[in-house]
Design a protein around this motif. Structure first.
Motif, PDB file in Angstrom:
ATOM      1  N   LEU A 254      15.240  -2.473   1.601  1.00 51.66           N
ATOM      2  CA  LEU A 254      15.422  -3.522   0.605  1.00 51.66           C
ATOM      3  C   LEU A 254      16.663  -4.357   0.923  1.00 51.66           C
ATOM      4  CD1 LEU A 254      14.484  -1.528  -2.626  1.00 51.66           C
ATOM      5  CD2 LEU A 254      13.007  -2.742  -1.010  1.00 51.66           C
ATOM      6  N   ALA A 255      16.927  -5.323   0.059  1.00 53.91           N
ATOM      7  CA  ALA A 255      18.003  -6.284   0.336  1.00 53.91           C
ATOM      8  C   ALA A 255      19.369  -5.617   0.401  1.00 53.91           C
ATOM      9  CB  ALA A 255      17.999  -7.382  -0.724  1.00 53.91           C
ATOM     10  N   GLY A 256      19.670  -4.714  -0.513  1.00 55.23           N
ATOM     11  CA  GLY A 256      20.961  -4.048  -0.487  1.00 55.23           C
ATOM     12  C   GLY A 256      20.916  -2.828   0.422  1.00 55.23           C
ATOM     13  N   PRO A 257      21.939  -1.956   0.327  1.00 54.68           N
ATOM     14  CA  PRO A 257      21.930  -0.734   1.149  1.00 54.68           C
ATOM     15  C   PRO A 257      20.966   0.295   0.545  1.00 54.68           C
ATOM     16  CG  PRO A 257      23.866  -0.743  -0.243  1.00 54.68           C
ATOM     17  CD  PRO A 257      23.158  -2.051  -0.497  1.00 54.68           C
ATOM     18  N   GLU A 258      19.675  -0.045   0.536  1.00 54.00           N
ATOM     19  CA  GLU A 258      18.676   0.784  -0.136  1.00 54.00           C
ATOM     20  C   GLU A 258      17.406   0.848   0.692  1.00 54.00           C
ATOM     21  OE1 GLU A 258      16.548   1.167  -4.537  1.00 54.00           O
ATOM     22  OE2 GLU A 258      18.012  -0.393  -4.135  1.00 54.00           O
ATOM     23  N   VAL A 259      16.862   2.057   0.815  1.00 54.83           N
ATOM     24  CA  VAL A 259      15.629   2.276   1.556  1.00 54.83           C
ATOM     25  C   VAL A 259      14.683   3.100   0.691  1.00 54.83           C
ATOM     26  CG1 VAL A 259      14.571   3.217   3.651  1.00 54.83           C
ATOM     27  CG2 VAL A 259      16.875   2.236   3.753  1.00 54.83           C
ATOM     28  N   VAL A 260      13.461   2.628   0.561  1.00 53.61           N
ATOM     29  CA  VAL A 260      12.420   3.368  -0.159  1.00 53.61           C
ATOM     30  C   VAL A 260      11.675   4.234   0.851  1.00 53.61           C
ATOM     31  CG1 VAL A 260      10.354   3.188  -1.592  1.00 53.61           C
ATOM     32  CG2 VAL A 260      12.193   1.500  -1.823  1.00 53.61           C
ATOM     33  N   VAL A 261      11.556   5.524   0.566  1.00 55.53           N
ATOM     34  CA  VAL A 261      10.910   6.464   1.490  1.00 55.53           C
ATOM     35  C   VAL A 261       9.800   7.214   0.750  1.00 55.53           C
ATOM     36  CG1 VAL A 261      11.222   8.411   3.055  1.00 55.53           C
ATOM     37  CG2 VAL A 261      13.084   6.756   2.751  1.00 55.53           C
ATOM     38  N   THR A 262       8.613   7.229   1.343  1.00 59.91           N
ATOM     39  CA  THR A 262       7.483   7.991   0.812  1.00 59.91           C
ATOM     40  C   THR A 262       6.914   8.833   1.942  1.00 59.91           C
ATOM     41  OG1 THR A 262       6.974   6.138  -0.667  1.00 59.91           O
ATOM     42  CG2 THR A 262       5.313   7.863  -0.458  1.00 59.91           C
ATOM     43  N   ARG A 263       6.922  10.155   1.757  1.00 57.14           N
ATOM     44  CA  ARG A 263       6.458  11.057   2.809  1.00 57.14           C
ATOM     45  C   ARG A 263       5.214  11.819   2.355  1.00 57.14           C
ATOM     46  NH1 ARG A 263      11.140  14.918   4.735  1.00 57.14           N
ATOM     47  NH2 ARG A 263      10.875  15.647   2.576  1.00 57.14           N
ATOM     48  N   TYR A 264       4.309  12.037   3.298  1.00 56.38           N
ATOM     49  CA  TYR A 264       3.118  12.840   3.057  1.00 56.38           C
ATOM     50  C   TYR A 264       3.064  13.943   4.097  1.00 56.38           C
ATOM     51  CZ  TYR A 264       1.606   8.969   0.082  1.00 56.38           C
ATOM     52  OH  TYR A 264       1.535   8.004  -0.893  1.00 56.38           O
ATOM     53  N   ALA A 265       2.909  15.177   3.653  1.00 53.71           N
ATOM     54  CA  ALA A 265       2.905  16.315   4.563  1.00 53.71           C
ATOM     55  C   ALA A 265       1.485  16.623   5.024  1.00 53.71           C
ATOM     56  CB  ALA A 265       3.494  17.549   3.868  1.00 53.71           C
ATOM     57  N   ASP A 266       1.269  16.534   6.331  1.00 53.14           N
ATOM     58  CA  ASP A 266      -0.011  16.886   6.939  1.00 53.14           C
ATOM     59  C   ASP A 266      -1.187  16.215   6.242  1.00 53.14           C
ATOM     60  OD1 ASP A 266      -1.682  18.154   8.725  1.00 53.14           O
ATOM     61  OD2 ASP A 266      -1.881  19.961   7.506  1.00 53.14           O
ATOM     62  N   PRO A 267      -1.165  14.893   6.081  1.00 51.30           N
ATOM     63  CA  PRO A 267      -2.261  14.245   5.363  1.00 51.30           C
ATOM     64  C   PRO A 267      -3.575  14.340   6.131  1.00 51.30           C
ATOM     65  CG  PRO A 267      -0.852  12.595   6.382  1.00 51.30           C
ATOM     66  CD  PRO A 267      -0.173  13.926   6.576  1.00 51.30           C
ATOM     67  N   ALA A 268      -4.664  14.520   5.387  1.00 52.50           N
ATOM     68  CA  ALA A 268      -5.982  14.576   6.014  1.00 52.50           C
ATOM     69  C   ALA A 268      -6.415  13.209   6.518  1.00 52.50           C
ATOM     70  CB  ALA A 268      -7.005  15.120   5.008  1.00 52.50           C
ATOM     71  N   ARG A 269      -5.874  12.172   5.921  1.00 54.03           N
ATOM     72  CA  ARG A 269      -6.146  10.808   6.381  1.00 54.03           C
ATOM     73  C   ARG A 269      -4.877   9.985   6.194  1.00 54.03           C
ATOM     74  NH1 ARG A 269      -8.536  11.769   1.607  1.00 54.03           N
ATOM     75  NH2 ARG A 269      -7.958  10.481  -0.187  1.00 54.03           N
ATOM     76  N   GLU A 270      -4.824   8.851   6.851  1.00 51.67           N
ATOM     77  CA  GLU A 270      -3.627   8.022   6.772  1.00 51.67           C
ATOM     78  C   GLU A 270      -3.465   7.466   5.366  1.00 51.67           C
ATOM     79  OE1 GLU A 270      -2.377   3.798   8.650  1.00 51.67           O
ATOM     80  OE2 GLU A 270      -2.787   5.396  10.096  1.00 51.67           O
ATOM     81  N   PRO A 271      -2.363   7.781   4.688  1.00 49.34           N
ATOM     82  CA  PRO A 271      -2.174   7.286   3.322  1.00 49.34           C
ATOM     83  C   PRO A 271      -1.973   5.779   3.305  1.00 49.34           C
ATOM     84  CG  PRO A 271      -0.730   9.161   3.794  1.00 49.34           C
ATOM     85  CD  PRO A 271      -1.295   8.694   5.095  1.00 49.34           C
ATOM     86  N   ALA A 272      -2.434   5.173   2.246  1.00 49.55           N
ATOM     87  CA  ALA A 272      -2.265   3.735   2.081  1.00 49.55           C
ATOM     88  C   ALA A 272      -0.913   3.449   1.447  1.00 49.55           C
ATOM     89  CB  ALA A 272      -3.382   3.171   1.209  1.00 49.55           C
ATOM     90  N   GLY A 273      -0.338   2.313   1.781  1.00 49.21           N
ATOM     91  CA  GLY A 273       0.930   1.920   1.178  1.00 49.21           C
ATOM     92  C   GLY A 273       1.629   0.876   2.021  1.00 49.21           C
ATOM     93  N   ALA A 274       2.482   0.112   1.372  1.00 50.12           N
ATOM     94  CA  ALA A 274       3.227  -0.929   2.067  1.00 50.12           C
ATOM     95  C   ALA A 274       4.440  -0.330   2.763  1.00 50.12           C
ATOM     96  CB  ALA A 274       3.663  -2.007   1.073  1.00 50.12           C
TER      97      ALA A 274
END
Length: 419
Positions: A254-274
């Motif tokens: 993001l614009a400031g010193p900020e990072v959005v992180v979303t993790r998926y463990a061993d997904p059966a398919r590629e998760p959707a998301g920006a």
């Protein structure tokens, strides 16, 4: 006739310690604990004959089918998944077989709860229970916890039993619909029903007094002096969510010193998301081929473990062994890790006062930050805010003196970012 339940009373008495139980199970701020529960019968959640099933989905082996979907659909840092299996399941199949069946789920972060000692604490810690017609599921409803039925064998129950009425009216899990939406919607709209509480105990908190009086009356003996007391529920041993399955990571800087992180463990398919995507792989993965594809290689351990050497040296060796990886991270404790970039920068990441995410998340945020062209100097000066779901974690970043390097590591091209 008034009836009390000492097991239920122990849980009621332990309610003030719910947050302690959650911390022991590795549930952090903003996380939801999804507790899976199975009794022992062919029609249970772990049975092999669920018939019509809850929600009309049909099919057998509900729990094994659920586990990979939970890993694929529930972000690892926003949900914690645990399972309570009836002691007869453990006895009938043996601990080795149970752990073998659930090995993949455990590597993705599933916690297997002790069926004799810690199941009550897990029940108190849960945000939602996915269960069946067993007593643990009914206790959850009596405590006011949201319940989704993954198996609902109404025909096998006495129609006049309280559990039968509960099974008929409780919401069922729709196996064809997205799981996360069902879990979140139930938690947010849940209204506890009085029936399970009323039928579990008509005199909550009085079981010890009334049962002791009844037992000594049957023996025609005087009661002992002093109050009748129940043993308190102990806080379980810590069970952090150690994930050795490959992690599919989505990030947004993001614009400031900020990072959005979303993790998926061993997904059966590629998760959707920006967001941008990278792969983080534990060094102890069962699939070593994934290490050659990893953007981040990480491990957990004490910083003075002689098997791996100081974290900076371990990281240098890892980057030398895996030339396509951009960053190595050594998680040194529940709130810190040491990372090394491809061009030799060594950083210590330490969680702020309120941060309680898996430190490997912070390493993924640093990777995303540098890959986006941001500077190490800004990281050290301002720190970093890592967002998982709706929860922010402030991380202090400190540059460390360069340690011993493995041959050639620092001479490699700075991929994919430079300090």
């Amino acid at each position: 006739m008034l009836a009390g339940d000492p097991c239920f009373d122990r849980m009621l008495a332990a309610r003030p310690y719910r947050d302690r139980f959650r911390r022991a199970l590795g549930v952090g701020r903003g996380q939801r604990l999804v507790l899976l529960n199975s009794t022992w019968s062919p029609q249970s959640l772990l049975g092999d004959g669920n018939g019509e099933g809850a929600g009309g989905g049909g099919g057998d082996d509900a729990l094994p089918a659920l586990l990979p979907r939970l890993a694929s659909e529930l972000p690892a840092d926003e949900y914690r998944v645990a399972a309570v299996l009836h002691p007869n399941i453990w006895h009938g199949h043996g601990p080795g077989q149970i752990r073998a069946w659930l090995d993949r789920a455990r590597r993705a972060g599933l916690a297997l709860i002790d069926p004799l000692e810690d199941w009550r604490q897990a029940l108190l810690a849960a945000d939602v229970v996915i269960g069946d017609h067993g007593s643990v599921t009914y206790y959850a409803a009596a405590l006011g916890t949201p319940v989704l039925l993954g198996a609902a064998p109404v025909d096998s129950l006495d129609p006049d039993a309280p559990i039968a009425e509960f099974i008929r009216t409780a919401p069922g899990l729709d196996v064809r619909a997205p799981l996360r939406g069902q879990v979140d919607a139930l938690i947010e709209s849940h209204i506890p029903q009085p029936g399970p509480m009323r039928f579990t105990s008509s005199v909550p908190g009085e079981a010890a007094v009334r049962l002791r009086r009844a037992f000594y009356g049957l023996m025609a003996a005087p009661e002992p002096p002093g109050p009748a007391l129940l043993l308190p529920l102990p806080v379980p041993d810590p069970e952090p969510a150690l994930r050795t399955a490959p992690l599919y990571v989505l990030t947004r800087v993001l614009a400031g010193p900020e990072v959005v992180v979303t993790r998926y463990a061993d997904p059966a398919r590629e998760p959707a998301g920006a967001g941008e995507v990278h792969l983080a792989v534990h060094e102890d993965t069962r699939d070593p081929g994934q290490l050659g594809l990893a953007d981040i290689v990480f491990r957990n351990g004490a910083p003075d473990d002689p098997r791996f050497g100081p974290p900076g040296r371990w990281a240098a060796e890892v980057l030398d062994q895996h030339p396509h990886s951009a960053l190595a991270a050594y998680v040194t404790g529940p709130s810190s890790c040491v990372v090394r970039t491809r061009d030799g920068a060594v950083l210590r990441l330490t969680a702020g006062a309120e941060a309680d995410a898996d430190p490997a998340v912070y390493a993924s945020a640093v990777h995303a930050w540098l890959a986006a062209g941001r500077t190490l100097a800004a990281l050290v000066e301002d720190g970093l805010t890592v967002r998982t779901g709706s929860t922010d974690h402030h991380v202090v970043v400190a540059a460390e003196a360069d340690g011993p390097t493995a041959g050639g590591t620092r001479q490699r091209p700075p991929l994919p970012y430079s300090s």
